[in-house]
Design an enzyme around this catalytic site. Structure first.
Site, PDB file in Angstrom:
ATOM      1  CE  LYS A 134      -2.290  -0.821   3.788  1.00 28.15           C
ATOM      2  NZ  LYS A 134      -2.096  -2.222   4.098  1.00 28.15           N
ATOM      3  CB  THR A 135       3.590   2.412   2.221  1.00 30.27           C
ATOM      4  OG1 THR A 135       2.840   2.165   3.391  1.00 30.27           O
ATOM      5  CG2 THR A 135       4.390   3.674   2.393  1.00 30.27           C
ATOM      6  CD  GLU A 161      -0.345   3.057   3.499  1.00 31.23           C
ATOM      7  OE1 GLU A 161       0.566   3.873   3.206  1.00 31.23           O
ATOM      8  OE2 GLU A 161      -0.182   2.112   4.281  1.00 31.23           O
TER       9      GLU A 161
END
Ligand code: EPU
Length: 788
Positions: free
Chosen positions: A151-152, A196
């Site tokens: 995600k990051t 995110e």
């Protein structure tokens, strides 16, 4: 303990028109979106140091609010925010939050937090981090990046691609991103907001984005979710709440199944059915290239500067999304080529031709496998891994998967679990994971319970060509940083000693002492000649590094914490040389005294036979003015060559030297290089007879077990061995340290003794001698190093 979000009695109300209050779960007449994005207020953040919370703080400051925050720790991030205007307190005191109109709290905060309690009592609005984020996002065209892994990186890549595409996006990602400048930013010029989404506590269901990108879905956060079904429900809700398109990884079976029935879906992946498809994928050391195909049409080539197949997937998701937003492929490809990693995502901490140190946040088996695959593909000789499991609940739930995740690592050292905000679960330890990996058939696994020692375990295994990877979402990266700092020094030391010299990190000194106890030497260095030795002395002086010189370690008791700084062991090369010149024998500091005696025998030089009985080297014998059979070293030494504290060489003759019983002070601050011994011509039979007498004396009066020779100097009143014997202390012991039954002045290691045990026994003997005989025993053995 469950995460605070569960404990808190705050009810999450779906945005946009509400904020939720604690305790009574009242819905306050608060338009949170307007409150946060169109008005200016005083807002307090509880748990502001967390990576997610600090992003919210940054956004609120940029939105013009007066922001205060509290946390039990301060971090570089809170320091940075303070410079931007955050009023920070390192404890949670209600009075610091009382002027605030709104309280935002982290999911790591427990319900009994005093600020939350006081706000509840006063009926002040309280919202969760994700509620605040969702409300902020609703004032823009929201893009949520969701999924278990990546995600990051992907949200950072998206924000970067949109920024390079000229869309001036605002962003919120879960870590510090060098290429974006900060982990969160409000850009009033642009329409888009890239965030995110955090699935760990169910709060992604709060988002109503315009676009959603789903990377992957699998079992995770089982502290919060009952099972995969429960996880999928939350993702399904997010999908339904997406006003525009849902982008999903078609190669992830759960994501694909969940998105299948959504009409405005765009797929990406490697398979033929993908709307955006990567073909011709070439994975390189730290990069990859691939061509992108959009429904049969070739868009061009993309190059990434981040490693691993999983990042090709992530980038493909970004390409799909950015293309659908109207950014030209060439622009997207150009931005991806410039993209650099987020901190702690395959972050290179040290890179030299001999070693590569990489840190990664991976803490789920799937992430670990992907990261290890990327590490393997870098093409170094071996991959050594240090792993810190994260959260007891995850460690317990996924123990079998962890057991299977390390196949691509040559060696794995596992330390204990980083609990985050969880209380320990009995039996759930790093040992449990190490056992699972072993049970899976891995043969290079060990467990090190002490986190602060894990870098030593790995450092001591290091060989040229190794890649070291630290894995975990806790604080294991600090261990890698420690290793990197020591490697910088170790490589300089290696340069000094050259190809034939040796440099090891954290070498256990129990391997190099005859007593077989002692912790590690921070830097173990073996020079082979005087020039290298002199240069090492100067290097330590210039770098302010402690320096200790060690011979055979036969008169040494090293404490369990080992020796800090550089331990020089002059051996091999010039240091082992023995040359005969008339009735003089020149021996290097690393040569064994025994060999000097035998060289004398070979050349018909007598008077040195007693040296046969000393287990040390020439250097050690000089330092201690060692003795046996009524003789001592300096009775035979005529000249000494040594290096001073600046590495300059000097030669001194016997009459210029101050020498005492078991002590030669010159070598306290100087370092022996060689010595010239003098004997006198003698018939071979006489030499042999004396050698045999010495051997006989040793055999009959001294133990064969592991020891450091005599522990105490002989006091004037009585030989120490006799004294200990008379005191009835023979065979007395502490742990595995025991007074020899053969000779009272020897303490032997019965196997696995610690220095602490040895020292306790020494103290016991000294106290008894003092109490019963009024004799103050002084140790002959040198005691060095740090306590364990
Ligand atoms: N003795 C006892 N009980 C014992 C040990 C010794 O009664 O348990 C008596 C012996 O019978 C002898 C006297 O004590 O009458 C002295 O003992 P020993 O001859 O063994 O000599 P030492 O003084 O204990 C010295 C060196 C040794 C060296 C021997 C042999 C010191 C501190 N020790 O021992 O050196 O090997 O002579 O020459 O000077 C060393 O320094 O590490 C070392 C082993």
């Amino acid at each position: 303990m469950k995460p605070g979000s569960e404990d808190c009695s705050v009810t999450v109300q779906p945005p946009p028109q509400t904020g939720s209050a604690g305790g009574s779960a009242r819905t306050l007449p608060l338009d949170l979106q307007a409150f946060l994005t169109r008005e200016q207020h005083r807002i307090h953040l509880v748990g502001v140091a967390g990576s997610g919370m600090s992003g919210i703080a940054a956004l609120l400051i940029e939105l013009g609010h007066t922001v205060s925050g509290s946390d039990k720790v301060s971090t570089t991030e809170t320091d940075r925010l303070q410079r931007l205007g955050l009023r920070f307190r390192e404890q949670h005191r209600p009075e610091d939050a009382s002027p605030a109109d709104l309280i935002v709290f982290s999911s790591a905060i427990r319900s009994d937090n005093p600020i939350l309690g006081s706000a509840r009592d006063r009926g002040k609005p309280i919202v969760r981090r994700a509620e605040a984020l969702a409300a902020i996002m609703r004032s823009k065209r929201g893009i949520v990046i969701a999924g278990m892994h990546g995600k990051t990186t992907t949200s950072a890549m998206t924000a970067h691609a949109l920024r390079e595409g000229g869309l001036h996006p605002s962003h919120y990602v879960g870590a510090e991103i060098p290429i974006l400048g900060t982990n969160a930013h409000w850009d009033p010029r642009g329409e888009y907001f890239v965030a995110e989404g955090d699935e760990s506590d169910g709060t992604i269901a709060l988002f109503h984005p315009e676009q959603t990108l789903i990377l992957n879905i699998e079992e995770e956060h089982l502290d919060f979710y009952a099972d995969l079904d429960a996880i999928e429900k939350v993702f399904a809700q997010l999908i339904t709440q997406t006003a525009g398109k849902v982008f999903y990884n078609v190669d992830d079976k759960n994501a694909a199944r969940l998105c299948r029935s959504f009409t405005r879906r765009i797929s990406y992946g490697f398979g033929e059915t993908a709307d955006y498809r990567a073909v011709d994928i070439r994975l390189k050391d730290f990069a990859s290239t691939f061509r992108v195909n959009h429904r049969g049409q070739d868009l061009g080539e993309a190059a990434l500067n981040v490693p691993g197949q999983h990042n090709v997937h992530n980038a493909l998701g970004v390409i799909a999304l950015a293309s659908e937003l109207g950014i030209a492929f060439e622009k997207i490809a150009k931005s991806l080529a410039r993209f650099e990693h987020a901190r702690r995502r395959f972050e290179i901490k040290y890179d030299s031709p001999r070693f590569l140190l990489v840190d990664d946040y991976g803490h789920h088996p799937t992430e670990i496998r992907a990261t290890l695959k990327a590490a393997r593909s870098v093409g170094r000789k071996r991959v050594l891994t240090m792993f810190q499991p994260h959260r007891y609940s995850r460690t317990k739930a996924l123990r079998k998967e962890f057991g299977r995740a390390f196949d691509d690592a040559d060696r794995v050292v596992v330390t204990d679990v980083y609990g985050s905000n969880e209380a320990p679960i009995p039996g759930v330890t790093g040992q449990m994971i190490a056992d699972e990996i072993i049970a899976h058939g891995h043969r290079g696994v060990c467990y090190e319970s002490r986190l602060e020692w894990i870098h030593r375990a790995i450092g001591n295994m290091l060989e040229s060509g190794d890649l070291v990877l630290s894995l975990g979402a806790g604080n294991i990266h600090e261990q890698l940083s420690g290793l990197a700092a020591d490697l910088v020094i170790a490589e300089k030391l290696k340069e000094i000693v050259g190809e034939d010299g040796e440099v090891c990190l954290y070498e256990p000194l129990s391997k190099h002492t005859t007593l077989r106890v002692g912790g590690p030497a921070q830097f173990w260095v073996e020079p082979r000649n005087e020039k290298a030795f002199a240069e090492l002395i100067r290097f330590c002086r210039d770098e302010n590094l402690p320096l200790f010189v060690m011979g055979r370690g036969s008169n040494l008791l090293v404490r369990d914490g080992g020796i800090r700084g550089v331990v020089i062991h002059p051996c091999g090369g010039d240091f082992d040389k023995i040359e005969i010149n008339g009735d003089e024998i020149t021996a290097g500091a690393g040569a064994k005294l025994k060999e000097v005696a035998y060289a004398g025998k070979a050349a018909g030089i007598g008077g040195l036979e007693w040296l046969e009985g000393i287990p040390g080297t020439v250097g050690g014998g000089l330092r201690m003015n060692a003795g046996a059979m009524g003789a001592q070293t300096f009775e035979n030494v005529v000249r000494v060559r040594y290096l001073d504290a600046d590495g300059e060489a000097h030669i001194k003759t016997r009459d210029e030297l101050e020498v005492y019983y078991r002590n030669f002070p010159l070598l306290e601050k100087n370092f022996a290089v060689s010595a010239v011994f003098r004997g006198e011509p003698a018939p071979l039979e006489e030499i042999v007879r004396k050698l045999e007498a010495s051997q006989e004396k040793r055999r009959t009066s001294q133990p064969a077990a592991k020891s450091a020779g005599c522990i105490f100097k002989n006091p004037d009143a009585c030989p120490a061995g006799k004294l200990v014997d008379e005191l009835g202390l023979k065979n007395s012991s502490v742990g595995k340290a025991r007074v020899s039954e053969v000779h009272g002045n020897f303490i032997v290691n019965d196997g696995g003794a610690t220095a602490a045990e040895m020292l306790e026994l020494i103290e016991k003997i000294k106290a008894t001698a003092r109490a019963k005989r009024g004799i103050e025993l002084e140790t002959e053995v040198q005691i060095v190093g740090e306590p364990g």
